[in-house]
Motif scaffolding. Sequence first.
Motif, PDB file in Angstrom:
ATOM      1  N   ALA A 147       0.833  -1.214   0.000  1.00  0.00           N
ATOM      2  CA  ALA A 147       0.000   0.000   0.000  1.00  0.00           C
ATOM      3  C   ALA A 147       0.865   1.259   0.000  1.00  0.00           C
ATOM      4  N   GLN A 162       2.292   1.733  -3.484  1.00  0.00           N
ATOM      5  CA  GLN A 162       1.249   2.203  -4.395  1.00  0.00           C
ATOM      6  C   GLN A 162       0.974   3.699  -4.178  1.00  0.00           C
ATOM      7  N   ARG A 163       0.898   4.125  -2.918  1.00  0.00           N
ATOM      8  CA  ARG A 163       0.681   5.550  -2.619  1.00  0.00           C
ATOM      9  C   ARG A 163       1.840   6.397  -3.140  1.00  0.00           C
TER      10      ARG A 163
END
Length: 147
Positions: free
Chosen positions: A124, A127-128
Motif C-alpha cells: 500500500a 502504491q501511494r
Amino acid sequence: MRKASPDPQIEARRREPVPETVDPAIEALVHDVIGKVADKWTMLILEALHDHGTLRFTQLGKAVGRISQKMLTQTLRQMEKDGLVRRTVHPVIPPHVDYTLTPLGESLGAAFCGVWIWAETHHAEIQRARASFAEREAATSRLMASD
C-alpha cells in the motif's frame, strides 16, 4: 511464494556485527548472483519449483507462463550451472526431463522470500508513493506545457 523455513546459518550471521572490510571475491559473487537471480525468469522458475516441487519441462513452462522455450532452456541451464536446480533426464521413449530445486536453490528461495514478505507488507505504501509521483509528474508536465 510460500514462506520458507529460515536458514539457521544465515540467521546466525545476521546477528553478527557488519564486518569492517568486505572480501572482494564475496562482493563479486553477490553482484553476480543478484544479476542472474534478479531477472524475472529466474525468480519465476524458482517460485514455480518451490511451489510445485519437481516439474517436467513443459509443466514448468506452463507454471511460469509467457516464457519462450528458448528462454526457459537458457535460464534453466544457468540455474543448473549455478547449482540451483537439478536436471534429471529419464531414458524413456519419448524422453522426458524434469527439474527440481537443489538445497542451494531452496535456500535462495528462502532468502528471496524476505523480499516477497517485504513487498507484501509495504504494498500500500509503494502504491501511494507511485500515485503521488505520477501526480507530481503530471503537474510538472502541465506546467511546462502551459509555458
